[in-house]
Design an enzyme around this catalytic site. Structure first.
Site, PDB file in Angstrom:
ATOM      1  N   ARG A 129       0.812  -1.232   0.000  1.00 49.69           N
ATOM      2  CA  ARG A 129       0.000   0.000   0.000  1.00 49.69           C
ATOM      3  C   ARG A 129       0.840   1.273   0.000  1.00 49.69           C
ATOM      4  NH1 ARG A 129      -3.527  -3.348   3.033  1.00 49.69           N
ATOM      5  NH2 ARG A 129      -5.272  -3.848   1.688  1.00 49.69           N
ATOM      6  N   LYS A 151       4.190  11.601 -11.069  1.00 49.47           N
ATOM      7  CA  LYS A 151       3.389  10.661 -11.875  1.00 49.47           C
ATOM      8  C   LYS A 151       4.124   9.336 -11.936  1.00 49.47           C
ATOM      9  CE  LYS A 151       0.808  13.554 -15.131  1.00 49.47           C
ATOM     10  NZ  LYS A 151       0.640  13.928 -16.555  1.00 49.47           N
ATOM     11  N   GLU A 193      11.320  16.684 -24.879  1.00 50.80           N
ATOM     12  CA  GLU A 193      10.683  17.225 -23.668  1.00 50.80           C
ATOM     13  C   GLU A 193      11.269  18.600 -23.328  1.00 50.80           C
ATOM     14  OE1 GLU A 193       8.085  15.928 -22.340  1.00 50.80           O
ATOM     15  OE2 GLU A 193       8.138  13.808 -22.893  1.00 50.80           O
ATOM     16  N   LYS A 233       9.014  22.944 -15.004  1.00 50.03           N
ATOM     17  CA  LYS A 233       8.103  21.846 -14.674  1.00 50.03           C
ATOM     18  C   LYS A 233       7.567  21.996 -13.251  1.00 50.03           C
ATOM     19  CE  LYS A 233       6.730  17.251 -14.730  1.00 50.03           C
ATOM     20  NZ  LYS A 233       6.759  15.906 -15.212  1.00 50.03           N
ATOM     21  N   GLU A 243      -3.237  17.226 -12.102  1.00 47.58           N
ATOM     22  CA  GLU A 243      -3.624  17.539 -13.474  1.00 47.58           C
ATOM     23  C   GLU A 243      -5.124  17.795 -13.632  1.00 47.58           C
ATOM     24  OE1 GLU A 243      -1.194  15.560 -16.495  1.00 47.58           O
ATOM     25  OE2 GLU A 243      -3.039  15.345 -17.659  1.00 47.58           O
ATOM     26  N   ARG A 247      -1.591  21.736 -15.360  1.00 45.64           N
ATOM     27  CA  ARG A 247      -0.561  20.708 -15.594  1.00 45.64           C
ATOM     28  C   ARG A 247      -0.696  20.088 -16.988  1.00 45.64           C
ATOM     29  NH1 ARG A 247       2.004  16.159 -11.511  1.00 45.64           N
ATOM     30  NH2 ARG A 247       3.385  15.259 -13.069  1.00 45.64           N
ATOM     31  N   ASN A 251       1.451  18.379 -21.370  1.00 47.37           N
ATOM     32  CA  ASN A 251       1.113  17.365 -22.372  1.00 47.37           C
ATOM     33  C   ASN A 251       1.225  17.906 -23.795  1.00 47.37           C
ATOM     34  OD1 ASN A 251       0.573  15.416 -20.426  1.00 47.37           O
ATOM     35  ND2 ASN A 251      -1.525  16.152 -20.148  1.00 47.37           N
ATOM     36  N   HIS A 254       1.844  15.630 -26.641  1.00 44.54           N
ATOM     37  CA  HIS A 254       1.722  14.259 -26.159  1.00 44.54           C
ATOM     38  C   HIS A 254       0.467  13.525 -26.641  1.00 44.54           C
ATOM     39  CE1 HIS A 254       5.142  15.336 -23.773  1.00 44.54           C
ATOM     40  NE2 HIS A 254       5.166  14.177 -23.159  1.00 44.54           N
ATOM     41  N   HIS A 258       1.697  10.196 -27.988  1.00 48.54           N
ATOM     42  CA  HIS A 258       1.332   8.893 -27.413  1.00 48.54           C
ATOM     43  C   HIS A 258       0.603   8.029 -28.440  1.00 48.54           C
ATOM     44  CE1 HIS A 258       1.499  10.208 -22.900  1.00 48.54           C
ATOM     45  NE2 HIS A 258       2.685   9.956 -23.412  1.00 48.54           N
ATOM     46  N   HIS A 270       9.212   7.376 -27.382  1.00 49.57           N
ATOM     47  CA  HIS A 270       8.486   8.493 -26.781  1.00 49.57           C
ATOM     48  C   HIS A 270       9.003   9.844 -27.301  1.00 49.57           C
ATOM     49  CE1 HIS A 270       6.082  10.643 -23.912  1.00 49.57           C
ATOM     50  NE2 HIS A 270       7.152  11.268 -23.448  1.00 49.57           N
TER      51      HIS A 270
HETATM   52  N1  GLY Z   1       4.917  14.310 -18.135  1.00 49.46           N
HETATM   53  C1  GLY Z   1       3.921  15.264 -17.938  1.00 49.46           C
HETATM   54  C2  GLY Z   1       3.619  15.517 -16.508  1.00 49.46           C
HETATM   55  O1  GLY Z   1       4.396  15.163 -15.636  1.00 49.46           O
HETATM   56  O2  GLY Z   1       2.597  16.059 -16.210  1.00 49.46           O
END
Ligand code: GLY
Length: 371
Positions: A129, A151, A193, A233, A243, A247, A251, A254, A258, A270
């Site tokens: 957990r 993330k 990125e 960032k 997000e 946030r 993306n 992306h 993706h 990627h």
């Molecule tokens: N990779 C995008 C973010 O961390 O929100």
């Protein structure tokens, strides 16, 4: 000042001075040699830990150095890569942690790139957990994006990062010296990125990239590039951990990226997906009259100078189909992040499907094109 010195001060490269920030409530450190700082952190924390590393051979000395601490319960290395960023690998990691005797009071120290930070972070977030997690980032993608912001996750067959958590690490270290061991294609992965972040930030950051772009990577002030990317960032993530709003800016490129990765069966990496996605998002911004032709050409020129692709042979229909399972959809509608200018990016933009399809067709490499 000779030409080489001139280049190196385009972004002030104060290589001796590590960057440390607590903006996100945990230390994010950028240093040429971050390993003494990791060791100091481990000693100060005084907690038993296990080391999980990407099995890449360049990382073995790093894992060995960090596991020399008496509190280290053991090291396990795993063969990773996007194709292995799956729940089956997480189970193997969990079994290995159990085998090492990790309990709820054990710290997990991950070493590696973006896949390692997503997957080991997810394994730590779900083991018993949740146990504390720290990451030593050794690829550009992990340093400037994946390892910062909490993330974690893995892919499903239908798409990228469809299973995961928001779980803050207890510390992140960007070990910038590791970039010297990487081949060009790995640097390029992270550069997409970096370009994305510079488009969001604009100003001096994007201008510095434009100026550095024609120069070989070994002359780039990497500590400064990583630090600047991390600063941007953290600024975005600090106000929107989960997000729910801004946030989404991160993306940029992306949604297309993706989908291209998924539709290509991960033949497209990627970084390549994000580079193509940046172009696609800019084309969509042009078509919806958000972006000027001048800014579009500026971005396109930078992507091209950095040796990143502008076209692809991935089937547009398969890419569009992959977009339909994108987790950024809301109420069945795709949402895009589109530039209005370099330094001015909008999120949550809904665009008619026909425009998206037109952009995907435009991205398609014509049979007689070069490259
Ligand atoms: N990779 C995008 C973010 O961390 O929100």
């Amino acid at each position: 000042m000779d030409a080489q010195e001139e280049d190196r001060v385009l972004i002030d490269d104060d290589a001796d001075e590590p960057f440390v920030s607590n903006t996100l409530g945990y230390p994010v450190t950028v240093a040429d040699d971050a390993l003494p700082l990791v060791q100091h952190f481990l000693r100060a924390r005084g907690q038993a830990f296990v080391v999980l590393a990407d099995e890449h051979r360049a990382l073995a000395p790093i894992a060995a150095r960090l596991s020399s601490d008496p509190l280290c319960m053991g090291v396990r290395a795993f063969k990773l890569g996007e194709a292995r960023k799956r729940l089956a690998t997480v189970e193997r990691v969990h079994e290995a942690m159990l085998g090492l005797g990790a309990g709820r009071d054990t710290l997990v120290l991950g070493i590696g790139g973006g896949v390692a930070s997503d997957l080991f972070g997810f394994a730590a977030a779900t083991y018993m957990r949740g146990v504390p997690y720290a990451h030593v980032a050794t690829s550009l993608v992990a340093m400037v994006d994946a390892a910062v912001g909490g993330k974690t996750g893995v892919d499903l067959r239908a798409g990228k990062n469809l299973v995961g958590t928001f779980s803050d690490p207890v510390a992140v270290f960007a070990h910038v010296d590791a970039l010297q061991t990487l081949p060009f294609r790995h640097i390029r992965e992270g550069l997409a990125e970096v370009v994305k972040t510079a488009v969001i930030e604009g100003g001096d950051f994007f201008e510095a990239l434009e100026t550095l772009a024609p120069h070989p990577f070994w002359r780039w002030p990497w500590s400064s590039i990583v630090t600047e990317s991390v600063r941007v960032k953290m600024m975005v993530v600090a106000d929107d951990r989960e997000e729910r709003g801004m946030r989404e800016l991160l993306n940029l490129g992306h949604t297309f990226g993706h989908a291209l990765e998924t539709a290509s069966g991960y033949r497209i990496t990627h970084g390549v997906g994000v580079a193509l996605g940046l172009r696609a998002a800019s084309m969509l911004a042009l078509r919806t009259r958000r972006f000027s032709q001048r800014e579009y050409l500026r971005l396109l020129g930078t992507i091209a100078l950095l040796g990143m692709p502008l076209q692809t042979s991935v089937d547009p229909d398969a890419t569009f189909a992959a977009m339909r399972s994108d987790k950024k959809r809301r109420a069945g509608t795709l949402r895009f992040v589109l530039p209005r200018a370099i330094g001015d990016v909008e999120y949550g933009v809904q665009v008619p499907d026909r425009l998206v399809k037109a952009v995907l067709a435009q991205l398609q490499r014509s049979p007689d094109s070069v490259g």
